[in-house]
Design an enzyme around this catalytic site. Structure first.
Site, PDB file in Angstrom:
ATOM      1  N   CYS A 156      56.514  34.873  -1.275  1.00 32.59           N
ATOM      2  CA  CYS A 156      55.603  34.229  -2.229  1.00 32.59           C
ATOM      3  C   CYS A 156      54.423  35.176  -2.485  1.00 32.59           C
ATOM      4  O   CYS A 156      53.269  34.770  -2.503  1.00 32.59           O
ATOM      5  CB  CYS A 156      55.142  32.859  -1.752  1.00 32.59           C
ATOM      6  SG  CYS A 156      54.399  32.830  -0.106  1.00 32.59           S
TER       7      CYS A 156
ATOM      8  N   GLY B 222      60.617  24.355   6.312  1.00 27.82           N
ATOM      9  CA  GLY B 222      61.966  24.021   5.880  1.00 27.82           C
ATOM     10  C   GLY B 222      62.184  23.491   4.489  1.00 27.82           C
ATOM     11  O   GLY B 222      63.239  22.920   4.206  1.00 27.82           O
ATOM     12  N   GLY B 223      61.247  23.698   3.560  1.00 31.88           N
ATOM     13  CA  GLY B 223      61.456  23.216   2.197  1.00 31.88           C
ATOM     14  C   GLY B 223      62.715  23.788   1.565  1.00 31.88           C
ATOM     15  O   GLY B 223      63.509  23.069   0.953  1.00 31.88           O
ATOM     16  N   LYS B 224      62.920  25.086   1.733  1.00 24.36           N
ATOM     17  CA  LYS B 224      64.102  25.730   1.154  1.00 24.36           C
ATOM     18  C   LYS B 224      65.358  25.402   1.957  1.00 24.36           C
ATOM     19  O   LYS B 224      66.459  25.339   1.399  1.00 24.36           O
ATOM     20  CB  LYS B 224      63.885  27.241   1.060  1.00 24.36           C
ATOM     21  CG  LYS B 224      62.704  27.613   0.158  1.00 24.36           C
ATOM     22  CD  LYS B 224      62.468  29.097   0.122  1.00 24.36           C
ATOM     23  CE  LYS B 224      61.179  29.428  -0.609  1.00 24.36           C
ATOM     24  NZ  LYS B 224      59.962  29.000   0.134  1.00 24.36           N
TER      25      LYS B 224
ATOM     26  N   CYS C 150      64.061  32.464   8.294  1.00 23.21           N
ATOM     27  CA  CYS C 150      62.597  32.317   8.382  1.00 23.21           C
ATOM     28  C   CYS C 150      62.247  30.954   7.804  1.00 23.21           C
ATOM     29  O   CYS C 150      61.500  30.835   6.824  1.00 23.21           O
ATOM     30  CB  CYS C 150      61.894  33.423   7.609  1.00 23.21           C
ATOM     31  SG  CYS C 150      62.443  35.105   7.998  1.00 23.21           S
ATOM     32  N   ALA C 151      62.784  29.912   8.419  1.00 24.16           N
ATOM     33  CA  ALA C 151      62.787  28.577   7.807  1.00 24.16           C
ATOM     34  C   ALA C 151      61.411  27.950   7.684  1.00 24.16           C
ATOM     35  O   ALA C 151      61.136  27.209   6.741  1.00 24.16           O
ATOM     36  CB  ALA C 151      63.715  27.652   8.598  1.00 24.16           C
TER      37      ALA C 151
END
Length: 404
Positions: free
Chosen positions: A354, A236-238, A232-233
Protein backbone atom coordinates in the site's frame (compact mmCIF):
# COMPACT_ATOMS: atom_id res chain seq x y z
CA UNK A 1 -22.45 25.18 13.73
CA UNK A 2 -22.73 25.66 17.48
CA UNK A 3 -19.71 24.39 19.39
CA UNK A 4 -20.26 22.42 22.60
CA UNK A 5 -17.62 22.76 25.28
CA UNK A 6 -17.47 19.06 26.27
CA UNK A 7 -17.01 17.96 22.63
CA UNK A 8 -14.28 20.52 21.95
CA UNK A 9 -12.47 19.57 25.16
CA UNK A 10 -12.60 15.93 24.04
CA UNK A 11 -10.90 16.96 20.77
CA UNK A 12 -8.20 18.83 22.72
CA UNK A 13 -7.61 15.75 24.89
CA UNK A 14 -7.31 13.59 21.77
CA UNK A 15 -4.81 15.97 20.13
CA UNK A 16 -2.71 15.98 23.29
CA UNK A 17 -2.51 12.17 23.28
CA UNK A 18 -1.65 12.03 19.58
CA UNK A 19 0.81 14.97 19.36
CA UNK A 20 2.45 14.92 22.80
CA UNK A 21 2.18 11.29 23.89
CA UNK A 22 2.76 9.67 20.49
CA UNK A 23 -0.39 7.53 20.60
CA UNK A 24 -2.06 6.29 17.40
CA UNK A 25 -5.01 8.40 16.26
CA UNK A 26 -7.44 5.50 15.75
CA UNK A 27 -6.78 4.14 19.26
CA UNK A 28 -7.09 7.62 20.78
CA UNK A 29 -10.45 8.19 19.09
CA UNK A 30 -11.74 4.87 20.45
CA UNK A 31 -10.63 5.91 23.94
CA UNK A 32 -12.05 9.44 23.84
CA UNK A 33 -15.42 8.34 22.44
CA UNK A 34 -15.91 6.30 25.62
CA UNK A 35 -15.84 9.49 27.74
CA UNK A 36 -19.59 9.97 27.70
CA UNK A 37 -22.19 7.32 26.81
CA UNK A 38 -24.78 10.04 26.24
CA UNK A 39 -23.03 11.34 23.12
CA UNK A 40 -25.00 10.63 19.98
CA UNK A 41 -23.82 9.83 16.47
CA UNK A 42 -23.36 13.51 15.54
CA UNK A 43 -21.34 14.22 18.69
CA UNK A 44 -19.07 11.25 18.02
CA UNK A 45 -18.66 12.20 14.38
CA UNK A 46 -17.67 15.75 15.36
CA UNK A 47 -14.98 14.50 17.76
CA UNK A 48 -13.56 11.92 15.35
CA UNK A 49 -13.65 14.01 12.17
CA UNK A 50 -12.38 17.22 13.80
CA UNK A 51 -9.50 15.37 15.46
CA UNK A 52 -8.51 13.63 12.22
CA UNK A 53 -8.78 16.91 10.32
CA UNK A 54 -6.43 18.76 12.66
CA UNK A 55 -4.01 15.80 12.63
CA UNK A 56 -4.11 15.79 8.82
CA UNK A 57 -3.29 19.50 8.58
CA UNK A 58 -0.96 19.61 11.59
CA UNK A 59 2.01 21.28 9.90
CA UNK A 60 -0.08 23.94 8.17
CA UNK A 61 -2.06 24.73 11.32
CA UNK A 62 0.95 24.84 13.64
CA UNK A 63 2.69 27.22 11.22
CA UNK A 64 -0.36 29.51 11.14
CA UNK A 65 -0.93 29.28 14.91
CA UNK A 66 2.78 29.61 15.78
CA UNK A 67 2.39 26.56 18.03
CA UNK A 68 5.45 24.53 18.91
CA UNK A 69 6.20 20.99 20.03
CA UNK A 70 5.56 20.01 22.84
CA UNK A 71 2.11 21.51 22.50
CA UNK A 72 0.67 23.18 25.58
CA UNK A 73 -3.08 23.13 26.06
CA UNK A 74 -3.13 26.76 24.95
CA UNK A 75 -1.34 25.79 21.71
CA UNK A 76 -3.83 22.99 21.07
CA UNK A 77 -6.70 25.45 21.46
CA UNK A 78 -4.91 27.71 18.97
CA UNK A 79 -4.88 24.85 16.46
CA UNK A 80 -8.57 24.32 17.06
CA UNK A 81 -9.21 28.04 16.53
CA UNK A 82 -7.38 27.90 13.18
CA UNK A 83 -9.54 24.92 12.19
CA UNK A 84 -12.70 26.90 13.05
CA UNK A 85 -11.66 30.10 11.27
CA UNK A 86 -10.69 28.28 8.06
CA UNK A 87 -14.08 26.55 8.04
CA UNK A 88 -16.06 29.70 8.76
CA UNK A 89 -17.23 28.40 12.15
CA UNK A 90 -18.10 31.17 14.60
CA UNK A 91 -15.87 31.06 17.66
CA UNK A 92 -17.68 30.99 21.02
CA UNK A 93 -16.90 33.47 23.77
CA UNK A 94 -14.59 31.17 25.74
CA UNK A 95 -11.43 32.30 27.53
CA UNK A 96 -9.42 29.57 25.70
CA UNK A 97 -10.33 31.17 22.35
CA UNK A 98 -10.01 34.85 23.30
CA UNK A 99 -8.23 37.23 20.95
CA UNK A 100 -8.07 34.79 18.04
CA UNK A 101 -6.62 36.85 15.14
CA UNK A 102 -9.06 35.76 12.43
CA UNK A 103 -7.82 38.06 9.66
CA UNK A 104 -4.22 37.12 10.32
CA UNK A 105 -5.10 33.39 10.20
CA UNK A 106 -6.73 33.79 6.79
CA UNK A 107 -3.80 35.84 5.51
CA UNK A 108 -1.22 33.29 6.66
CA UNK A 109 -3.30 30.49 5.10
CA UNK A 110 -3.31 32.25 1.72
CA UNK A 111 0.44 32.83 1.96
CA UNK A 112 1.41 29.30 3.05
CA UNK A 113 -0.95 27.61 0.59
CA UNK A 114 1.41 28.62 -2.23
CA UNK A 115 4.09 26.27 -0.84
CA UNK A 116 3.36 22.54 -1.33
CA UNK A 117 4.93 21.21 1.88
CA UNK A 118 2.75 23.61 3.91
CA UNK A 119 -0.34 23.40 1.70
CA UNK A 120 -0.33 19.58 1.91
CA UNK A 121 1.01 19.60 5.47
CA UNK A 122 3.95 17.18 5.15
CA UNK A 123 7.50 17.04 6.52
CA UNK A 124 10.31 18.45 4.32
CA UNK A 125 11.95 15.04 3.85
CA UNK A 126 8.71 13.43 2.68
CA UNK A 127 8.03 16.21 0.17
CA UNK A 128 11.56 15.83 -1.22
CA UNK A 129 11.26 12.02 -1.36
CA UNK A 130 7.88 12.13 -3.10
CA UNK A 131 9.07 14.57 -5.74
CA UNK A 132 12.28 12.63 -6.36
CA UNK A 133 10.43 9.28 -6.62
CA UNK A 134 7.36 10.27 -8.63
CA UNK A 135 8.30 13.54 -10.31
CA UNK A 136 6.91 16.97 -9.48
CA UNK A 137 3.61 16.73 -11.38
CA UNK A 138 2.47 13.29 -10.17
CA UNK A 139 3.61 13.88 -6.58
CA UNK A 140 1.74 17.21 -6.42
CA UNK A 141 -1.50 15.52 -7.56
CA UNK A 142 -0.96 12.43 -5.42
CA UNK A 143 -0.26 14.10 -2.08
CA UNK A 144 -3.28 16.37 -2.62
CA UNK A 145 -5.47 13.29 -3.20
CA UNK A 146 -4.01 11.52 -0.16
CA UNK A 147 -5.06 14.45 2.03
CA UNK A 148 -8.74 13.98 1.20
CA UNK A 149 -10.96 12.11 3.63
CA UNK A 150 -11.32 8.47 2.61
CA UNK A 151 -14.73 7.11 1.63
CA UNK A 152 -16.18 4.21 3.60
CA UNK A 153 -16.10 1.20 1.26
CA UNK A 154 -17.60 -2.20 2.05
CA UNK A 155 -16.70 -5.54 0.48
CA UNK A 156 -19.59 -7.94 0.10
CA UNK A 157 -18.88 -11.36 1.63
CA UNK A 158 -20.02 -13.47 -1.30
CA UNK A 159 -19.83 -16.63 0.83
CA UNK A 160 -23.03 -15.44 2.49
CA UNK A 161 -24.76 -12.91 0.25
CA UNK A 162 -24.62 -11.15 -3.11
CA UNK A 163 -24.11 -7.42 -3.48
CA UNK A 164 -27.72 -6.54 -4.35
CA UNK A 165 -29.00 -8.45 -1.34
CA UNK A 166 -26.54 -6.72 0.97
CA UNK A 167 -27.48 -3.33 -0.45
CA UNK A 168 -31.16 -4.00 0.29
CA UNK A 169 -30.43 -5.14 3.87
CA UNK A 170 -28.31 -2.07 4.57
CA UNK A 171 -30.96 0.17 3.08
CA UNK A 172 -33.44 -1.33 5.55
CA UNK A 173 -31.03 -0.29 8.33
CA UNK A 174 -31.00 3.26 6.88
CA UNK A 175 -27.51 2.95 5.40
CA UNK A 176 -27.57 4.09 1.77
CA UNK A 177 -24.88 2.72 -0.55
CA UNK A 178 -23.88 2.85 -4.20
CA UNK A 179 -22.01 0.42 -6.44
CA UNK A 180 -18.59 1.16 -7.94
CA UNK A 181 -17.85 0.32 -11.56
CA UNK A 182 -14.85 -1.99 -11.84
CA UNK A 183 -15.13 -3.22 -8.24
CA UNK A 184 -17.52 -6.19 -8.35
CA UNK A 185 -17.94 -6.71 -4.60
CA UNK A 186 -17.74 -3.07 -3.43
CA UNK A 187 -20.37 -0.74 -2.02
CA UNK A 188 -19.64 2.88 -1.10
CA UNK A 189 -21.54 4.58 1.72
CA UNK A 190 -23.34 7.71 0.51
CA UNK A 191 -23.08 9.15 4.02
CA UNK A 192 -20.58 8.24 6.75
CA UNK A 193 -22.16 5.99 9.39
CA UNK A 194 -21.03 3.44 11.96
CA UNK A 195 -21.59 0.21 10.05
CA UNK A 196 -20.12 -2.00 12.79
CA UNK A 197 -23.32 -1.84 14.84
CA UNK A 198 -25.48 -3.16 11.99
CA UNK A 199 -26.95 -6.64 12.02
CA UNK A 200 -25.47 -7.19 8.57
CA UNK A 201 -21.96 -6.74 9.97
CA UNK A 202 -22.65 -8.94 12.99
CA UNK A 203 -23.87 -11.62 10.58
CA UNK A 204 -20.61 -11.42 8.60
CA UNK A 205 -22.19 -10.16 5.39
CA UNK A 206 -19.48 -7.59 4.68
CA UNK A 207 -16.09 -6.23 5.68
CA UNK A 208 -14.89 -2.64 5.53
CA UNK A 209 -12.15 -2.64 2.88
CA UNK A 210 -10.95 0.11 0.56
CA UNK A 211 -11.71 -0.34 -3.12
CA UNK A 212 -8.01 -0.50 -4.10
CA UNK A 213 -7.38 -3.21 -1.52
CA UNK A 214 -10.26 -5.19 -3.03
CA UNK A 215 -8.32 -5.50 -6.30
CA UNK A 216 -5.48 -7.52 -4.77
CA UNK A 217 -7.15 -10.91 -4.19
CA UNK A 218 -8.65 -11.09 -7.73
CA UNK A 219 -5.20 -10.22 -9.15
CA UNK A 220 -3.95 -13.56 -7.77
CA UNK A 221 -6.60 -15.44 -9.78
CA UNK A 222 -7.27 -18.18 -7.21
CA UNK A 223 -9.40 -21.22 -7.99
CA UNK A 224 -11.53 -23.37 -5.66
CA UNK A 225 -9.58 -26.41 -4.47
CA UNK A 226 -6.12 -24.83 -4.67
CA UNK A 227 -3.57 -24.46 -1.88
CA UNK A 228 -3.28 -20.70 -1.36
CA UNK A 229 -0.89 -19.00 1.08
CA UNK A 230 -1.29 -15.44 2.34
CA UNK A 231 2.16 -15.06 3.87
CA UNK A 232 1.77 -11.55 5.35
CA UNK A 233 -1.86 -11.84 6.38
CA UNK A 234 -1.98 -9.29 9.21
CA UNK A 235 -5.57 -8.73 10.31
CA UNK A 236 -6.66 -10.66 7.23
CA UNK A 237 -8.85 -8.46 5.03
CA UNK A 238 -7.34 -9.93 1.87
CA UNK A 239 -7.27 -13.44 3.37
CA UNK A 240 -11.04 -13.33 3.82
CA UNK A 241 -11.46 -12.06 0.26
CA UNK A 242 -9.32 -14.97 -1.00
CA UNK A 243 -11.52 -17.42 0.94
CA UNK A 244 -14.62 -16.02 -0.75
CA UNK A 245 -12.98 -16.28 -4.18
CA UNK A 246 -12.04 -19.90 -3.40
CA UNK A 247 -15.70 -20.54 -2.49
CA UNK A 248 -14.48 -22.08 0.80
CA UNK A 249 -12.88 -24.96 -1.16
CA UNK A 250 -9.25 -26.00 -1.00
CA UNK A 251 -6.69 -24.93 1.61
CA UNK A 252 -6.01 -21.34 2.60
CA UNK A 253 -3.04 -20.78 4.93
CA UNK A 254 -2.81 -17.36 6.62
CA UNK A 255 0.65 -16.57 7.99
CA UNK A 256 2.13 -13.67 9.92
CA UNK A 257 4.95 -12.94 12.34
CA UNK A 258 2.40 -11.54 14.82
CA UNK A 259 0.28 -14.27 16.40
CA UNK A 260 -2.01 -11.65 17.97
CA UNK A 261 -3.12 -10.55 14.49
CA UNK A 262 -3.84 -14.13 13.49
CA UNK A 263 -6.02 -14.59 16.57
CA UNK A 264 -8.12 -11.61 15.50
CA UNK A 265 -8.28 -13.05 11.99
CA UNK A 266 -9.74 -16.30 13.36
CA UNK A 267 -12.57 -14.32 14.97
CA UNK A 268 -13.24 -12.47 11.72
CA UNK A 269 -13.13 -15.74 9.76
CA UNK A 270 -15.78 -17.30 12.00
CA UNK A 271 -18.04 -14.29 11.53
CA UNK A 272 -17.47 -14.49 7.76
CA UNK A 273 -18.29 -18.21 7.61
CA UNK A 274 -14.80 -19.10 6.33
CA UNK A 275 -14.06 -22.84 6.78
CA UNK A 276 -11.05 -23.51 4.56
CA UNK A 277 -8.55 -21.31 6.42
CA UNK A 278 -5.87 -22.18 8.93
CA UNK A 279 -3.35 -19.86 10.57
CA UNK A 280 0.38 -20.36 11.13
CA UNK A 281 2.54 -17.93 13.07
CA UNK A 282 5.99 -17.42 11.54
CA UNK A 283 8.05 -17.90 14.71
CA UNK A 284 11.05 -19.45 12.90
CA UNK A 285 12.35 -20.12 9.38
CA UNK A 286 11.16 -23.73 9.75
CA UNK A 287 7.55 -22.63 9.29
CA UNK A 288 8.42 -21.27 5.83
CA UNK A 289 10.72 -24.16 4.87
CA UNK A 290 8.01 -26.75 5.57
CA UNK A 291 5.92 -25.16 2.83
CA UNK A 292 8.62 -24.88 0.14
CA UNK A 293 7.28 -25.78 -3.31
CA UNK A 294 3.72 -26.39 -2.08
CA UNK A 295 1.56 -23.36 -2.97
CA UNK A 296 -0.53 -23.00 -6.12
CA UNK A 297 -0.96 -19.32 -5.31
CA UNK A 298 1.04 -17.07 -2.98
CA UNK A 299 0.18 -13.57 -1.77
CA UNK A 300 2.97 -11.39 -0.41
CA UNK A 301 1.18 -8.28 0.87
CA UNK A 302 4.44 -6.91 2.18
CA UNK A 303 4.93 -4.47 5.06
CA UNK A 304 5.64 -1.00 3.66
CA UNK A 305 5.74 2.74 4.32
CA UNK A 306 1.94 2.95 4.00
CA UNK A 307 2.20 6.15 1.96
CA UNK A 308 -0.73 5.01 -0.19
CA UNK A 309 -3.12 4.97 2.77
CA UNK A 310 -2.40 8.38 4.32
CA UNK A 311 -6.06 9.33 3.84
CA UNK A 312 -7.11 6.90 6.56
CA UNK A 313 -3.92 7.15 8.65
CA UNK A 314 -3.01 10.86 8.57
CA UNK A 315 -0.96 10.64 11.78
CA UNK A 316 1.53 8.32 10.05
CA UNK A 317 2.90 11.42 8.25
CA UNK A 318 4.32 12.51 11.59
CA UNK A 319 5.42 9.07 12.80
CA UNK A 320 7.13 7.95 9.59
CA UNK A 321 10.89 8.50 9.32
CA UNK A 322 13.25 8.16 6.32
CA UNK A 323 15.24 5.50 8.16
CA UNK A 324 12.11 3.35 8.40
CA UNK A 325 11.65 3.36 4.62
CA UNK A 326 15.26 2.25 4.12
CA UNK A 327 14.78 -0.49 6.70
CA UNK A 328 11.43 -1.73 5.38
CA UNK A 329 12.86 -2.01 1.86
CA UNK A 330 15.34 -4.55 3.23
CA UNK A 331 12.48 -6.48 4.84
CA UNK A 332 10.51 -6.45 1.57
CA UNK A 333 13.40 -7.94 -0.38
CA UNK A 334 14.01 -10.56 2.32
CA UNK A 335 10.35 -11.58 2.09
CA UNK A 336 10.54 -11.90 -1.70
CA UNK A 337 13.75 -13.92 -1.52
CA UNK A 338 12.60 -16.31 1.23
CA UNK A 339 8.81 -16.60 1.01
CA UNK A 340 8.76 -17.01 -2.79
CA UNK A 341 10.22 -20.50 -2.30
CA UNK A 342 6.81 -21.66 -1.04
CA UNK A 343 5.44 -21.40 -4.59
CA UNK A 344 5.37 -24.57 -6.70
CA UNK A 345 6.30 -24.80 -10.39
CA UNK A 346 3.44 -23.52 -12.49
CA UNK A 347 2.16 -21.42 -9.59
CA UNK A 348 1.49 -17.68 -9.41
CA UNK A 349 2.51 -15.08 -6.86
CA UNK A 350 1.39 -11.52 -6.17
CA UNK A 351 3.69 -9.00 -4.51
CA UNK A 352 1.66 -6.06 -3.23
CA UNK A 353 2.12 -2.97 -1.06
CA UNK A 354 0.00 0.00 0.00
CA UNK A 355 2.83 2.32 -1.03
CA UNK A 356 3.20 4.58 -4.06
CA UNK A 357 7.02 4.64 -4.07
CA UNK A 358 8.71 2.79 -6.98
CA UNK A 359 11.60 1.79 -4.68
CA UNK A 360 9.15 -0.27 -2.60
CA UNK A 361 7.30 -1.58 -5.62
CA UNK A 362 8.52 -2.23 -9.16
CA UNK A 363 12.19 -1.77 -8.21
CA UNK A 364 11.84 -4.50 -5.56
CA UNK A 365 10.27 -6.87 -8.08
CA UNK A 366 12.98 -6.28 -10.70
CA UNK A 367 15.70 -6.68 -8.10
CA UNK A 368 14.15 -10.01 -7.10
CA UNK A 369 13.90 -11.18 -10.72
CA UNK A 370 17.58 -10.41 -11.24
CA UNK A 371 18.61 -12.38 -8.13
CA UNK A 372 19.33 -16.09 -7.85
CA UNK A 373 16.04 -16.68 -5.98
CA UNK A 374 14.14 -15.00 -8.81
CA UNK A 375 15.41 -17.38 -11.49
CA UNK A 376 12.46 -19.24 -13.01
CA UNK A 377 10.06 -16.39 -12.16
CA UNK A 378 8.52 -14.16 -14.79
CA UNK A 379 6.64 -10.88 -14.39
CA UNK A 380 3.19 -11.39 -15.92
CA UNK A 381 1.81 -7.91 -15.21
CA UNK A 382 2.00 -5.07 -12.69
CA UNK A 383 -0.24 -2.19 -11.72
CA UNK A 384 0.35 1.10 -9.94
CA UNK A 385 -2.82 2.47 -8.35
CA UNK A 386 -2.69 6.18 -7.55
CA UNK A 387 -5.22 7.95 -5.36
CA UNK A 388 -5.13 10.94 -7.71
CA UNK A 389 -6.39 8.76 -10.57
CA UNK A 390 -8.62 6.17 -8.84
CA UNK A 391 -10.03 8.24 -5.97
CA UNK A 392 -9.12 5.40 -3.60
CA UNK A 393 -5.99 4.29 -1.73
CA UNK A 394 -2.60 4.11 -3.41
CA UNK A 395 -1.48 0.52 -4.08
CA UNK A 396 0.92 -1.57 -6.13
CA UNK A 397 0.47 -5.13 -7.39
CA UNK A 398 2.76 -7.38 -9.42
CA UNK A 399 1.75 -10.85 -10.66
CA UNK A 400 4.63 -13.28 -11.17
CA UNK A 401 4.56 -16.85 -12.46
CA UNK A 402 7.04 -19.64 -11.67
CA UNK A 403 7.98 -21.85 -14.60
CA UNK A 404 10.79 -23.91 -13.01
Amino acid sequence: MRLHRNLVFAVIDALNMIFNQGEYADKVIEKVLRYDKRWGARDRAFIAETTYDIVRWKRLYTEIAEANDPYSRQHLFRLFAVWCVLRGIRLPDWKQLEETPERRIKGRFDELSKIRKFRESIPDWLDELGEKSLGDALWTKEIAALNKQADVILRTNTLKIQKKGLQALLDAEEIATETLEGYPDALRLKERKNVFTTQAFKDGLFEVQDASSQLVAPYLDVKPGQRVIDACAGAGGKTLHLAAQMENKGQLIAMDIYESKLKKLKIRARRNGVHNMETRAIDSTKVIKKLYGSADRLLLDAPCSGLGVLRRNPDSKWKLEPEFIDRIMGVQQDILQSYSRMLKKGGQMVYATCSILPQENSKQVYRFLESESGQGFELVKEQNIYASKSGFDGFYMALLSKSQ
